[in-house]
Design a protein around this motif. Structure first.
Motif, mmCIF file in Angstrom:
data_model
loop_
_atom_site.group_PDB
_atom_site.id
_atom_site.type_symbol
_atom_site.label_atom_id
_atom_site.label_comp_id
_atom_site.label_asym_id
_atom_site.label_seq_id
_atom_site.Cartn_x
_atom_site.Cartn_y
_atom_site.Cartn_z
ATOM 1 N N LEU A 1 0.847 -1.190 0.000
ATOM 2 C CA LEU A 1 0.000 0.000 0.000
ATOM 3 C C LEU A 1 0.879 1.233 0.000
ATOM 4 O O LEU A 1 1.696 1.415 0.908
ATOM 5 N N TYR A 2 0.730 2.049 -1.014
ATOM 6 C CA TYR A 2 1.489 3.300 -1.101
ATOM 7 C C TYR A 2 0.690 4.403 -0.414
ATOM 8 O O TYR A 2 -0.353 4.820 -0.893
ATOM 9 N N ARG A 3 1.140 4.813 0.752
ATOM 10 C CA ARG A 3 0.596 5.922 1.529
ATOM 11 C C ARG A 3 -0.931 5.887 1.668
ATOM 12 O O ARG A 3 -1.616 6.823 1.277
ATOM 13 N N PRO A 4 -1.466 4.804 2.233
ATOM 14 C CA PRO A 4 -2.921 4.724 2.394
ATOM 15 C C PRO A 4 -3.445 5.860 3.271
ATOM 16 O O PRO A 4 -2.738 6.352 4.145
ATOM 17 N N GLU A 5 -4.697 6.254 3.011
ATOM 18 C CA GLU A 5 -5.281 7.405 3.713
ATOM 19 C C GLU A 5 -6.431 7.046 4.643
ATOM 20 O O GLU A 5 -6.749 7.816 5.546
ATOM 21 N N LYS A 6 -7.059 5.920 4.431
ATOM 22 C CA LYS A 6 -8.266 5.590 5.195
ATOM 23 C C LYS A 6 -8.017 4.376 6.090
ATOM 24 O O LYS A 6 -7.765 3.279 5.601
ATOM 25 N N PRO A 7 -8.100 4.570 7.405
ATOM 26 C CA PRO A 7 -7.829 3.456 8.316
ATOM 27 C C PRO A 7 -8.779 2.273 8.127
ATOM 28 O O PRO A 7 -8.366 1.123 8.250
ATOM 29 N N SER A 8 -10.042 2.530 7.801
ATOM 30 C CA SER A 8 -10.968 1.402 7.636
ATOM 31 C C SER A 8 -10.585 0.561 6.420
ATOM 32 O O SER A 8 -10.679 -0.674 6.468
ATOM 33 N N ASN A 9 -10.166 1.186 5.329
ATOM 34 C CA ASN A 9 -9.682 0.419 4.171
ATOM 35 C C ASN A 9 -8.459 -0.407 4.549
ATOM 36 O O ASN A 9 -8.365 -1.587 4.213
ATOM 37 N N THR A 10 -7.531 0.220 5.239
ATOM 38 C CA THR A 10 -6.307 -0.480 5.629
ATOM 39 C C THR A 10 -6.628 -1.643 6.556
ATOM 40 O O THR A 10 -6.064 -2.728 6.420
ATOM 41 N N GLY A 11 -7.562 -1.457 7.480
ATOM 42 C CA GLY A 11 -7.973 -2.549 8.364
ATOM 43 C C GLY A 11 -8.581 -3.705 7.591
ATOM 44 O O GLY A 11 -8.289 -4.880 7.862
ATOM 45 N N ASN A 12 -9.438 -3.394 6.618
ATOM 46 C CA ASN A 12 -10.019 -4.450 5.775
ATOM 47 C C ASN A 12 -8.931 -5.189 5.008
ATOM 48 O O ASN A 12 -8.973 -6.420 4.877
ATOM 49 N N PHE B 1 -2.676 8.401 9.381
ATOM 50 C CA PHE B 1 -3.384 7.914 10.559
ATOM 51 C C PHE B 1 -2.450 7.011 11.349
ATOM 52 O O PHE B 1 -1.417 6.578 10.856
ATOM 53 N N SER B 2 -2.840 6.709 12.552
ATOM 54 C CA SER B 2 -2.059 5.824 13.409
ATOM 55 C C SER B 2 -2.446 4.379 13.143
ATOM 56 O O SER B 2 -3.620 4.075 12.909
ATOM 57 N N LEU B 3 -1.490 3.493 13.203
ATOM 58 C CA LEU B 3 -1.799 2.069 13.056
ATOM 59 C C LEU B 3 -2.531 1.525 14.278
ATOM 60 O O LEU B 3 -2.927 0.369 14.297
ATOM 61 N N ASP B 4 -2.734 2.363 15.281
ATOM 62 C CA ASP B 4 -3.552 2.009 16.441
ATOM 63 C C ASP B 4 -4.965 2.582 16.334
ATOM 64 O O ASP B 4 -5.744 2.489 17.279
ATOM 65 N N ASP B 5 -5.296 3.160 15.195
ATOM 66 C CA ASP B 5 -6.593 3.796 14.976
ATOM 67 C C ASP B 5 -7.739 2.819 15.252
ATOM 68 O O ASP B 5 -7.686 1.661 14.857
ATOM 69 N N LYS B 6 -8.784 3.298 15.918
ATOM 70 C CA LYS B 6 -9.909 2.421 16.280
ATOM 71 C C LYS B 6 -10.666 1.922 15.046
ATOM 72 O O LYS B 6 -11.145 0.797 15.034
ATOM 73 N N ASP B 7 -10.774 2.743 13.993
ATOM 74 C CA ASP B 7 -11.451 2.301 12.771
ATOM 75 C C ASP B 7 -10.662 1.199 12.082
ATOM 76 O O ASP B 7 -11.230 0.250 11.547
ATOM 77 N N LEU B 8 -9.349 1.311 12.085
ATOM 78 C CA LEU B 8 -8.491 0.280 11.512
ATOM 79 C C LEU B 8 -8.680 -1.025 12.286
ATOM 80 O O LEU B 8 -8.888 -2.073 11.691
ATOM 81 N N LYS B 9 -8.656 -0.951 13.588
ATOM 82 C CA LYS B 9 -8.812 -2.157 14.407
ATOM 83 C C LYS B 9 -10.215 -2.743 14.298
ATOM 84 O O LYS B 9 -10.383 -3.962 14.300
ATOM 85 N N ARG B 10 -11.219 -1.904 14.162
ATOM 86 C CA ARG B 10 -12.588 -2.386 14.011
ATOM 87 C C ARG B 10 -12.721 -3.164 12.696
ATOM 88 O O ARG B 10 -13.323 -4.227 12.646
ATOM 89 N N ALA B 11 -12.133 -2.637 11.632
ATOM 90 C CA ALA B 11 -12.217 -3.310 10.332
ATOM 91 C C ALA B 11 -11.361 -4.570 10.292
ATOM 92 O O ALA B 11 -11.735 -5.566 9.680
ATOM 93 N N GLY B 12 -10.215 -4.536 10.947
ATOM 94 C CA GLY B 12 -9.304 -5.679 10.921
ATOM 95 C C GLY B 12 -9.652 -6.780 11.896
ATOM 96 O O GLY B 12 -9.154 -7.898 11.787
ATOM 97 N N LEU B 13 -10.513 -6.459 12.871
ATOM 98 C CA LEU B 13 -10.901 -7.403 13.924
ATOM 99 C C LEU B 13 -9.670 -7.981 14.610
ATOM 100 O O LEU B 13 -8.614 -7.362 14.644
ATOM 101 N N ASP B 14 -9.799 -9.164 15.171
ATOM 102 C CA ASP B 14 -8.672 -9.784 15.851
ATOM 103 C C ASP B 14 -7.705 -10.447 14.869
ATOM 104 O O ASP B 14 -6.662 -10.941 15.257
ATOM 105 N N TYR B 15 -8.053 -10.421 13.588
ATOM 106 C CA TYR B 15 -7.183 -11.013 12.576
ATOM 107 C C TYR B 15 -5.816 -10.330 12.539
ATOM 108 O O TYR B 15 -4.804 -10.967 12.287
ATOM 109 N N ILE B 16 -5.796 -9.023 12.774
ATOM 110 C CA ILE B 16 -4.542 -8.293 12.567
ATOM 111 C C ILE B 16 -3.458 -8.649 13.580
ATOM 112 O O ILE B 16 -2.308 -8.304 13.374
ATOM 113 N N GLU B 17 -3.837 -9.375 14.633
ATOM 114 C CA GLU B 17 -2.825 -9.806 15.597
ATOM 115 C C GLU B 17 -1.825 -10.774 14.962
ATOM 116 O O GLU B 17 -0.687 -10.866 15.404
ATOM 117 N N SER B 18 -2.239 -11.500 13.929
ATOM 118 C CA SER B 18 -1.334 -12.458 13.279
ATOM 119 C C SER B 18 -0.886 -11.985 11.896
ATOM 120 O O SER B 18 -0.394 -12.777 11.103
#
Length: 176
Positions: free
Chosen positions: A6-17, A37-54
């Motif tokens: 991803l080249y300079r993504p702007e939307k945390p929800s897209n990045t989380g998905n 945005f921060s990689l700790d963003d709540k929208d990013l984590k909401r979209a990524g769910l617990d999957y992003i832990e791995s």
């Protein structure tokens, strides 16, 4: 190994998905910054769910840093400016790393980068007056074409969590 870049993504929800998709597809995510945005963003984590832990993820401060880490890699660039459809590329090599880059939601991949790689530009077909699709949808479309060409290497092609015959058993149980 497939790398979604991803080249300079702007939307945390897209990045989380996209993070969630990368985990489900067993691929690595490379993010080129700076990002807005921060990689700790709540929208990013909401979209990524617990999957992003791995998630296997690398974050680079710049395109130059990314290129230093992966010199001489063959990279495919998804852009509306290509005349070749993504399905016309051979992405079936299971041995070499495969890198597929996607641009910013607002501006895509810089034209300078695209201009350096004219034979590696690919597009997703759309109606003529559409500018783009959602970034996370684009990643899924092209990624799963690469996975299909690689025979879904290391991915389950049947239900494994509840058992391959879960649906048939469940239907029989409800008929009783």
């Amino acid at each position: 190994m497939i790398h979604i870049v991803l080249y300079r993504p702007e939307k945390p929800s897209n990045t989380g998905n996209i993070m969630r998709t990368c985990v489900a597809a067993d691929v690595t995510l490379d993010i080129i910054g700076p990002i807005t945005f921060s990689l700790d963003d709540k929208d990013l984590k909401r979209a990524g769910l617990d999957y992003i832990e791995s998630l296997r993820m690398n974050v680079f401060s710049s395109y130059e840093e990314f290129c230093k880490r992966y010199p001489n890699q063959e990279i495919y660039y998804v852009t509306r400016y290509s005349n070749k459809v993504y399905t016309s590329f051979d992405l079936s090599n299971k041995v070499d790393d495969l890198f597929i880059m996607f641009g910013r939601e607002s501006t895509g991949i810089p034209h300078e980068i695209l201009g350096e790689h004219p034979d590696h530009l690919l597009r997703i077909p759309m109606v003529i007056n559409a500018r783009s699709l959602n970034l996370s949808n684009c990643v899924a479309i092209v990624l799963y074409e690469a996975l299909r060409q690689q025979d879904f290497l290391s991915l389950a092609t049947h239900e494994t969590l509840k058992g391959e015959d879960f649906l048939a058993k469940d239907l029989r149980r409800h008929q009783l």
